[in-house]
Scaffold this active site. Sequence first.
Site, PDB file in Angstrom:
ATOM      1  CB  CYS A 100      -0.924   0.003   1.222  1.00  0.00           C
ATOM      2  SG  CYS A 100      -1.924   1.497   1.337  1.00  0.00           S
ATOM      3  NE  ARG A 110       2.524   0.776   3.456  1.00  0.00           N
ATOM      4  CZ  ARG A 110       3.630   0.058   3.509  1.00  0.00           C
ATOM      5  NH1 ARG A 110       3.973  -0.519   4.649  1.00  0.00           N
ATOM      6  NH2 ARG A 110       4.404  -0.063   2.450  1.00  0.00           N
ATOM      7  CD1 TRP A 150      -6.920   8.514  -1.659  1.00  0.00           C
ATOM      8  CD2 TRP A 150      -7.666   8.885   0.428  1.00  0.00           C
ATOM      9  NE1 TRP A 150      -5.882   9.046  -0.937  1.00  0.00           N
ATOM     10  CE2 TRP A 150      -6.311   9.292   0.340  1.00  0.00           C
ATOM     11  CE3 TRP A 150      -8.349   9.051   1.650  1.00  0.00           C
ATOM     12  CZ2 TRP A 150      -5.625   9.824   1.432  1.00  0.00           C
ATOM     13  CZ3 TRP A 150      -7.656   9.585   2.719  1.00  0.00           C
ATOM     14  CH2 TRP A 150      -6.319   9.967   2.609  1.00  0.00           C
ATOM     15  CD  GLU A 178      -5.879   1.927  -6.355  1.00  0.00           C
ATOM     16  OE1 GLU A 178      -6.133   2.961  -5.706  1.00  0.00           O
ATOM     17  OE2 GLU A 178      -6.137   0.780  -5.941  1.00  0.00           O
TER      18      GLU A 178
HETATM   19  N1  ARG Z   1      -6.768  -1.681  -7.008  1.00  0.00           N
HETATM   20  C1  ARG Z   1      -8.072  -1.971  -6.495  1.00  0.00           C
HETATM   21  C2  ARG Z   1      -9.125  -1.435  -7.431  1.00  0.00           C
HETATM   22  O1  ARG Z   1      -8.802  -0.826  -8.394  1.00  0.00           O
HETATM   23  C3  ARG Z   1      -8.271  -1.379  -5.122  1.00  0.00           C
HETATM   24  C4  ARG Z   1      -7.197  -1.697  -4.101  1.00  0.00           C
HETATM   25  C5  ARG Z   1      -7.219  -0.763  -2.902  1.00  0.00           C
HETATM   26  N2  ARG Z   1      -6.980   0.598  -3.318  1.00  0.00           N
HETATM   27  C6  ARG Z   1      -6.993   1.660  -2.526  1.00  0.00           C
HETATM   28  N3  ARG Z   1      -6.784   2.825  -3.053  1.00  0.00           N
HETATM   29  N4  ARG Z   1      -7.203   1.563  -1.224  1.00  0.00           N
HETATM   30  O2  ARG Z   1     -10.306  -1.556  -7.217  1.00  0.00           O
END
Ligand code: ARG
Length: 404
Positions: free
Chosen positions: A107, A110, A279, A284
């Site tokens: 992560c 953090r 968030w 991602e």
């Molecule tokens: N990578 C995953 C997604 O796209 C989520 C993982 C957790 N991501 C976060 N920003 N807490 O759905």
Amino acid sequence: MIFNRLRTRGPRRPAAAPAGGCPYAHAHTVPEASRLPEPPPRAEHFTDPDEAAGFIRQFHREQPAAGDPVERVRAVLDEIDRTGTYAHTTAELGYGAKLAWRNAARCIGRLYWRSLVVRDLRHLSAADDIAAECFEHLRLAGNGGRIRPVVSVFAPDRPGRPAARILNQQLVRYAGHPVGGGFVGDPAGAVLTARARDLGWKCGEERFEVLPLLVQERPGARPQWYELPDDTTLEVELTHPDHAWFARLGLRWYAVPAISDMTLEIGGVRYPTAPFNGWYMGTEIGARNLADADRYDMLAEVAERLGLDTSSDRTLWRDRALVELNVAVLHSFQEAGVTMADHHTESERFLRHVAQEKRLGRDTPADWSWIVPPVSGGLTPVYHRYYDPVDPSLRPAFTARSPW
Ligand code: ARG
């Protein structure tokens, strides 16, 4: 109670059943019908006293207001002796959950580990209650767009009494299923979609259809499914600041990434039902969920609308489309007032976290291949260094879902 007989210290393991399966196969008397034995509890559901004591000591070390750990360690070990496990205090649970985040080597977010909102829902184990509180989790976390990191901790596994499981990977996810000769939706949601349909869920044909929540109360039980109420699924429609056509692609994404298929392990206690969220970082969605060939696979369409030359990899049409897709994601969340980090800012924050931890005398275990963003890696400072090694046995932690 069977555990009264387990007086010796050391990891608790249930006695092995004699060959043949039934633990009473060689008994001369048949137990009274009303006291028929349950199958022996699985070793996984017993609490390791060393892990418990280690966590309690860490808690007291890092939270000096908690005072001397000796008495609490003694009480915990005694409780484990008597019951096979122990109950965390609210403060232990809260700090343990934060430590699990601090220890999450994959992560990048953090820096804010101390701000995690920990919901103590350990008294809940029924599917209806779990579903209702997961929905409340999404409302609290979504917070009208100002996303708050939240974890909801439901009843843990106990010896002989494994906890319920949420079968979804995330509380909000899109369905994916074959339609005609093609595929509609998110391939990452395909397994759960099939499962939900088996249970009677009626799936439409939209590309972004929110899956129901599936909760299984106990091993072998038929999972129960719950449609997510509208006010729990904050979503953002994607537009591009410079290209009006982008909106017509009909892309969208949800605001709260809430992982629901990991076990929160604290001091030897396993909480397999403990959905948690932070968030989103834009990449991602923009560089993975919508771009990966085995997800929404949008790059060719975006490139075509951008008028790029797609005849050769060397024109870097994929790379150019990828950047515009990421621009659209960040822009749209910003316009919608939904918290989202960009990978430059989040990288810089992560290194601040590493430095801050170092000042406190602590390592920050990190997995380079997860920390470095999937676009423009070398443009971010997290790329240009290595990290403290990851010890897979580090606890507290969010771990892969443990077995029943
Ligand atoms: N990578 C995953 C997604 O796209 C989520 C993982 C957790 N991501 C976060 N920003 N807490 O759905």
